[in-house]
Design an enzyme around this catalytic site. Structure first.
Site, PDB file in Angstrom:
ATOM      1  CD  GLU A 107      -2.905   0.957   2.469  1.00  0.00           C
ATOM      2  OE1 GLU A 107      -3.558  -0.092   2.579  1.00  0.00           O
ATOM      3  OE2 GLU A 107      -3.007   1.903   3.251  1.00  0.00           O
ATOM      4  CG  ASP A 109      -1.653   4.601   2.961  1.00  0.00           C
ATOM      5  OD1 ASP A 109      -2.500   4.206   2.188  1.00  0.00           O
ATOM      6  OD2 ASP A 109      -1.294   3.987   3.992  1.00  0.00           O
ATOM      7  CD  GLU A 111      -3.952   7.762   6.218  1.00  0.00           C
ATOM      8  OE1 GLU A 111      -4.841   6.912   6.338  1.00  0.00           O
ATOM      9  OE2 GLU A 111      -3.025   7.899   7.037  1.00  0.00           O
TER      10      GLU A 111
END
Ligand SMILES: *[C@@H]1O[C@H](CO)[C@@H](O)[C@H](O)[C@H]1NC(C)=O
Length: 292
Positions: A107, A109, A111
């Site tokens: 993953e 990411d 955010e």
């Protein structure tokens, strides 16, 4: 070669089409539903501008989310995003790639952690490789990401993963597999986004709660652009890396200007790096010692 693009730069298109003669690229208008589907709460995602932009809505009843229809192995993904203005404390908008596998998840990411009016929005990045994450870094943005659209992108090739904000690298995760450090390269990943409430942790570690009097909260996305190896010819595509611009020498390391910008971000805007968090990691994880 399987080469997919949502909104491709025309020069690049003609160059590649000419050079390879086997491109399946089409310079079609980028509409949201061509490449994405809604995964969470239909009625909290509105299409705007004939489907070229979308509005994400967060209210007390729900957040929302969307995902790419396809998965990609290596490539470049970018979106323009305008985040929640004013008091966005307790909200999180995410833009990420995920292999959608439970145990050995990969993953990448982004955010976006909201904040009280007048306080900086924070961007947290994380990298999961072969099921292991816990590699958070945080930077405070040097502009107000709710005032205008800004471009957020991820470059993922055999050499590194680079997170960019408006072409400024804010994070580099190098392929240090030769030193036994995991690197995501065996599983294709989809592209995802969500907007939700996370006031138990997001803003000042959960101290700042969401103010529902300010709801509904809106974030806007546009200019969706994914270029990567996808099905049905994913294997063939990655076996010919020189056909893919994101694997070319210019993209294998930061150029001198990017390296300067990266250093500027790390010196002036980085507020958290797991590599230097002694309470979590008395001994820094190996990839931290291997250098950026
Ligand atoms: C919010 O603002 C505070 C105070 O300026 C800052 O310490 C913090 O890093 C900001 N971001 C988050 C996500 O709490």
């Amino acid at each position: 070669m399987e080469y997919t693009s949502i909104s491709v730069n025309l020069i690049l298109f003609f160059f590649l089409a000419g050079a390879l003669n086997l491109c399946s690229v089409s310079a079609r208008p980028a509409t949201f539903l061509q490449d994405f589907r809604i995964t969470w709460s239909d009625n909290h995602i509105k299409q705007l501008d004939g489907g070229r932009a979308i509005q994400l809505i967060l209210d007390q009843s729900s957040g929302c989310g969307f995902a790419s229809r396809k998965q990609y192995l290596f490539g470049h993904v970018s979106m323009k995003i305008k985040l929640i203005p004013g008091d966005s404390a307790g909200t999180v908008a995410a833009f990420y790639m995920n292999s959608d596998t439970d145990t050995v998840r990969d993953e990448l990411d982004f955010e976006f952690l909201g904040n009280r009016s007048g306080h900086p929005y924070t961007v947290q990045t994380n990298v999961y490789a072969h099921g292991k994450g816990d590699r958070e870094q945080r930077v405070n943005l040097w502009f107000d990401p709710a005032a205008e659209f800004h471009t957020y992108s991820i470059l993922w090739n055999h050499y590194h993963v680079v997170f960019f904000v408006d072409n400024v690298p804010i994070r580099v995760y190098k392929n240090n597999e030769a030193r036994g450090i995991p690197f995501p390269k065996a599983q294709p990943m989809g592209v995802y986004s969500t907007l939700w409430e996370a006031d138990d942790w997001a803003t000042r570690g959960g101290l700042e709660k969401i103010d529902w009097n300010k709801a509904p909260f809106f974030a806007y996305y546009k200019d969706f652009d994914i270029e990567g190896c996808d099905m049905p010819d994913m294997r063939r595509c990655i076996m010919n890396p020189n056909n893919n611009w994101w694997e070319r020498p210019a993209y294998r390391q930061l150029n001198p200007q990017q390296a300067r910008l990266y250093k500027w971000v790390r010196t002036n805007h980085m507020i958290y790096d797991y590599c230097t968090d002694k309470s979590r990691y008395p001994v820094p994880p190996r990839e931290c010692l291997a250098g950026y």
